[in-house]
Design a protein around this motif. Structure first.
Motif, PDB file in Angstrom:
ATOM      1  N   ALA A   1       0.813  -1.280  -0.001  1.00 51.77           N
ATOM      2  CA  ALA A   1      -0.062   0.114   0.095  1.00 51.77           C
ATOM      3  C   ALA A   1       0.977   1.293   0.190  1.00 51.77           C
ATOM      4  O   ALA A   1       0.543   2.229  -0.493  1.00 51.77           O
TER       5      ALA A   1
ATOM      6  N   ALA B   1       1.555   3.656  -2.870  1.00 49.60           N
ATOM      7  CA  ALA B   1       0.390   4.545  -3.760  1.00 49.60           C
ATOM      8  C   ALA B   1       0.916   5.921  -3.847  1.00 49.60           C
ATOM      9  O   ALA B   1       1.495   6.476  -2.841  1.00 49.60           O
TER      10      ALA B   1
ATOM     11  N   ALA C   1      -4.858   8.176  -3.304  1.00 51.75           N
ATOM     12  CA  ALA C   1      -4.411   6.640  -3.853  1.00 51.75           C
ATOM     13  C   ALA C   1      -4.385   5.804  -2.660  1.00 51.75           C
ATOM     14  O   ALA C   1      -4.794   4.507  -3.024  1.00 51.75           O
ATOM     15  N   LEU C   2      -3.624   6.334  -1.640  1.00 50.82           N
ATOM     16  CA  LEU C   2      -3.541   5.359  -0.510  1.00 50.82           C
ATOM     17  C   LEU C   2      -4.807   5.109   0.164  1.00 50.82           C
ATOM     18  O   LEU C   2      -4.948   3.712   0.646  1.00 50.82           O
TER      19      LEU C   2
ATOM     20  N   ASN D   1      -6.684   2.336  -1.795  1.00 48.56           N
ATOM     21  CA  ASN D   1      -5.530   1.233  -2.181  1.00 48.56           C
ATOM     22  C   ASN D   1      -6.083   0.069  -1.276  1.00 48.56           C
ATOM     23  O   ASN D   1      -6.276  -0.003   0.018  1.00 48.56           O
TER      24      ASN D   1
ATOM     25  N   ASN E   1      -4.904  -2.643  -0.508  1.00 43.38           N
ATOM     26  CA  ASN E   1      -3.742  -3.393   0.346  1.00 43.38           C
ATOM     27  C   ASN E   1      -3.778  -2.789   1.627  1.00 43.38           C
ATOM     28  O   ASN E   1      -3.417  -3.352   2.791  1.00 43.38           O
TER      29      ASN E   1
END
Length: 109
Positions: free
Chosen positions: A25, A28, A33-34, A37, A39
């Protein structure tokens, strides 16, 4: 009693896999975006599962045994980083793992 030690080992493995997902993660670009994500959420869930197992196992095993044995997480993390992330394992890391294993055996016996 052996069942609790098996669960403790599983707990350390789950924590290590959680770290792997969080590492994925971390790639990202940007906070949005994180947050999007998957993950991040898998890693967070696995960390939560590991923490719950840790709390549960403390009901049955001594804290002075459980805490040192959680250091096995470092071993699983090194193995996963080598196998999945293709990171190199140095002599220092191998020596560290050996010391962790010796310590874990000494504490659990």
């Amino acid at each position: 009693m052996i069942l609790f030690f098996i669960i403790l080992i599983i707990m350390t493995m789950v924590g290590s896999v959680a770290s792997l997902f969080l590492k994925k993660a971390s790639g990202a670009d940007g906070i949005l975006a994180l947050i999007m994500n998957v993950n991040l959420y898998i890693g967070g869930f696995l960390y939560l599962a590991s923490a719950v197992l840790n709390i549960w196992i403390l009901r049955y095993l001594d804290y002075s045994v459980v805490l040192p044995l959680t250091s096995l997480t470092y071993i699983w993390t090194m193995v996963l980083s080598y196998l999945i992330l293709k990171e190199k394992i140095s002599t220092k890391k191998i020596c560290g793992v050996i010391l962790i294993l010796v310590g874990a055996v000494c504490v659990s016996v």
